[in-house]
Design an enzyme around this catalytic site. Structure first.
Site, PDB file in Angstrom:
ATOM      1  N   HIS A  65      -9.013  58.115  77.264  1.00 20.33           N
ATOM      2  CA  HIS A  65      -7.874  57.188  77.399  1.00 20.33           C
ATOM      3  C   HIS A  65      -8.418  55.920  78.023  1.00 20.33           C
ATOM      4  O   HIS A  65      -8.917  55.962  79.163  1.00 20.33           O
ATOM      5  CB  HIS A  65      -6.803  57.795  78.304  1.00 20.33           C
ATOM      6  CG  HIS A  65      -6.280  59.105  77.792  1.00 20.33           C
ATOM      7  ND1 HIS A  65      -5.115  59.220  77.060  1.00 20.33           N
ATOM      8  CD2 HIS A  65      -6.783  60.375  77.896  1.00 20.33           C
ATOM      9  CE1 HIS A  65      -4.918  60.485  76.745  1.00 20.33           C
ATOM     10  NE2 HIS A  65      -5.913  61.214  77.233  1.00 20.33           N
ATOM     11  N   ASP A  78     -11.936  62.194  79.012  1.00 22.49           N
ATOM     12  CA  ASP A  78     -10.492  62.058  79.235  1.00 22.49           C
ATOM     13  C   ASP A  78     -10.159  60.775  80.008  1.00 22.49           C
ATOM     14  O   ASP A  78      -9.810  59.763  79.395  1.00 22.49           O
ATOM     15  CB  ASP A  78      -9.945  63.306  79.951  1.00 22.49           C
ATOM     16  CG  ASP A  78      -8.473  63.569  79.673  1.00 22.49           C
ATOM     17  OD1 ASP A  78      -7.879  62.870  78.836  1.00 22.49           O
ATOM     18  OD2 ASP A  78      -7.916  64.499  80.300  1.00 22.49           O
ATOM     19  N   HIS A 127      -2.628  65.976  71.827  1.00 20.87           N
ATOM     20  CA  HIS A 127      -2.883  66.821  72.998  1.00 20.87           C
ATOM     21  C   HIS A 127      -2.006  68.068  72.858  1.00 20.87           C
ATOM     22  O   HIS A 127      -0.800  67.954  72.576  1.00 20.87           O
ATOM     23  CB  HIS A 127      -2.456  66.120  74.283  1.00 20.87           C
ATOM     24  CG  HIS A 127      -3.393  65.064  74.786  1.00 20.87           C
ATOM     25  ND1 HIS A 127      -3.790  63.996  74.032  1.00 20.87           N
ATOM     26  CD2 HIS A 127      -3.999  64.924  75.997  1.00 20.87           C
ATOM     27  CE1 HIS A 127      -4.604  63.237  74.761  1.00 20.87           C
ATOM     28  NE2 HIS A 127      -4.747  63.777  75.955  1.00 20.87           N
ATOM     29  N   GLU A 153      -3.126  71.935  76.938  1.00 25.89           N
ATOM     30  CA  GLU A 153      -3.775  71.516  78.197  1.00 25.89           C
ATOM     31  C   GLU A 153      -3.052  72.265  79.315  1.00 25.89           C
ATOM     32  O   GLU A 153      -3.595  73.162  79.929  1.00 25.89           O
ATOM     33  CB  GLU A 153      -3.675  70.000  78.374  1.00 25.89           C
ATOM     34  CG  GLU A 153      -4.280  69.488  79.685  1.00 25.89           C
ATOM     35  CD  GLU A 153      -4.055  67.990  79.904  1.00 25.89           C
ATOM     36  OE1 GLU A 153      -3.163  67.396  79.267  1.00 25.89           O
ATOM     37  OE2 GLU A 153      -4.762  67.416  80.769  1.00 25.89           O
TER      38      GLU A 153
HETATM   39  N1  LIG Z   1      -5.223  64.521  80.324  1.00 29.82           N
HETATM   40  C1  LIG Z   1      -4.131  63.914  79.852  1.00 29.82           C
HETATM   41  N2  LIG Z   1      -3.152  64.660  79.323  1.00 29.82           N
HETATM   42  C2  LIG Z   1      -2.053  64.094  78.862  1.00 29.82           C
HETATM   43  N3  LIG Z   1      -1.836  62.778  78.870  1.00 29.82           N
HETATM   44  C3  LIG Z   1      -2.783  61.988  79.384  1.00 29.82           C
HETATM   45  N4  LIG Z   1      -2.828  60.665  79.523  1.00 29.82           N
HETATM   46  C4  LIG Z   1      -3.989  60.363  80.107  1.00 29.82           C
HETATM   47  N5  LIG Z   1      -4.684  61.477  80.350  1.00 29.82           N
HETATM   48  C5  LIG Z   1      -3.950  62.515  79.901  1.00 29.82           C
HETATM   49 ZN   LIG Z   2      -6.239  63.232  77.361  1.00 28.89          ZN
END
Ligand SMILES: Nc1ncnc2[nH]cnc12
Ligand SMILES: [Zn+2]
Length: 338
Positions: free
Chosen positions: A22, A281, A200, A203
């Site tokens: 990101h 990330d 995503h 997670e």
């Molecule tokens: N690890 C992550 N999971 C979800 N949204 C995000 N935005 C930035 N990092 C993130």
């Molecule tokens: Zn992410």
């Protein structure tokens, strides 16, 4: 292939693609304060040290609260260019040769920043990096899953005018309670326009969200996906369908998705035949860029040369780079000697 331990230098030199990054998560405390002073923005922290001291997260949401607050310093095209320039230099120094950058346009347009300033600023730095050190990259527009679907539709409408830079769509932000199914229509429109799809899932959310991302969003890669390990049938499916996972080990530890790196499922997923890649990330927040995620995995899990090379090859094969670019990068991996 040797049995010699993989040194830091070897893992940093390993040519790789970064597929889960990101750009807003590369905002280091020092740059946040520089931009705050320059733009007349007051941050709710007195100093770089005070901000850095807050990087102690309980979960995804506690991180996101800080991440959205701190990105308020990013206002102009030049700010986004500087942010990206610094990331690309650091990533390149850790072996990243191609980077597909997630960005969160809704988090910027909601603050009055023009969509095109975000895209153009990031694009300026990508062009510069390609000219100066031959690194390539592109953009993936992420929808904030905890915002209304109508807002994602608006972001997509703006994004479809910028397919000169944007190659795909993604889904990020708070996961639990916001299943992929909500975004089925938005993704259908993005795919019909020729954009790639990633999301995503898994997670913090359950394996079922990974299935939805595959079945309803037609995601070509799953970002994180680590909770798939709880569902052996899903693991078998990911392997069978050759769905790459963009795994972020240091992030998972810092956000307590996997509190101890020694318990991380990366190598178990690899052993089950799932195509895994190693990514950073939000490296400014989680203590390491791409190469440092490799060294952390080596220290905690015992990475072999074969595994490191396979993950790097997978990152390139699973990227959205051109066929020619992939071939050139794969040749660089073949030439890598730890
Ligand atoms: N690890 C992550 N999971 C979800 N949204 C995000 N935005 C930035 N990092 C993130
Ligand atoms: Zn992410």
């Amino acid at each position: 292939m040797t049995d010699a331990p993989l040194t830091d230098d070897a893992l940093l030199a390993l040519p790789k693609a970064e597929l889960h990054l990101h750009i807003e998560g590369t905002l280091e405390p020092g740059l946040a304060f520089e931009l705050a002073a320059h733009n007349g923005v007051t941050l709710p922290y007195a100093s770089v040290e005070e901000l850095a001291a807050r990087y102690d997260f309980d979960d995804l949401q506690s991180f996101l609260d800080l991440y959205y607050a701190t990105m308020a310093v990013l206002l102009t095209r030049a700010d986004f260019a500087e942010l990206t320039r610094r990331y690309l230099r650091r990533a390149h120094a850790q072996g990243v040769r191609h980077a597909e950058l997630f960005f969160d346009p809704q988090a910027h347009t909601a603050r009055g920043v023009a969509f095109d300033d975000v895209v153009d600023g990031i694009g300026d730095a990508l062009d510069e990096a390609e000219r100066e050190f031959g690194m390539t990259g592109s953009l993936i527009l992420c929808f904030l899953r905890d915002q209304p679907v109508a807002s994602a539709e608006e972001a997509l409408t703006a994004g479809l005018k910028r397919t000169d830079r944007i190659v795909g769509v993604g889904l990020d932000s708070a996961e639990v309670g916001y299943p992929p199914s909500l975004f089925e229509g938005v993704y259908a429109r993005a795919r019909a326009a020729g954009l790639h799809a990633v999301a995503h899932a898994g997670e913090e959310g359950p394996p079922e969200y990974v299935r939805e991302a595959l079945d309803l969003l037609h995601a070509e890669r799953i970002d994180h996906g680590i909770r798939s390990i709880e569902d052996p049938e899903l693991v078998a499916r990911l392997a069978q369908e050759r769905i790459p996972l963009t795994v972020c080990p240091l992030s998972n530890v810092r956000l307590q998705a996997t509190p101890d790196l020694r318990d991380h499922p990366l190598l178990r997923l690899d052993a089950a035949g799932v195509r895994v890649t190693v990514n950073s990330d939000d490296p400014a927040y989680f203590g390491g860029y791409a190469g440092q995620n490799f060294t952390a995995v080596r220290d905690a899990l015992g990475l072999t040369e074969d595994q490191a090379r396979r993950f790097a090859r997978t990152s390139i094969e699973a990227s959205f780079a051109s066929t020619e670019r992939k071939a050139a990068l794969l040749a660089e991996v073949d030439a890598w000697r730890p």
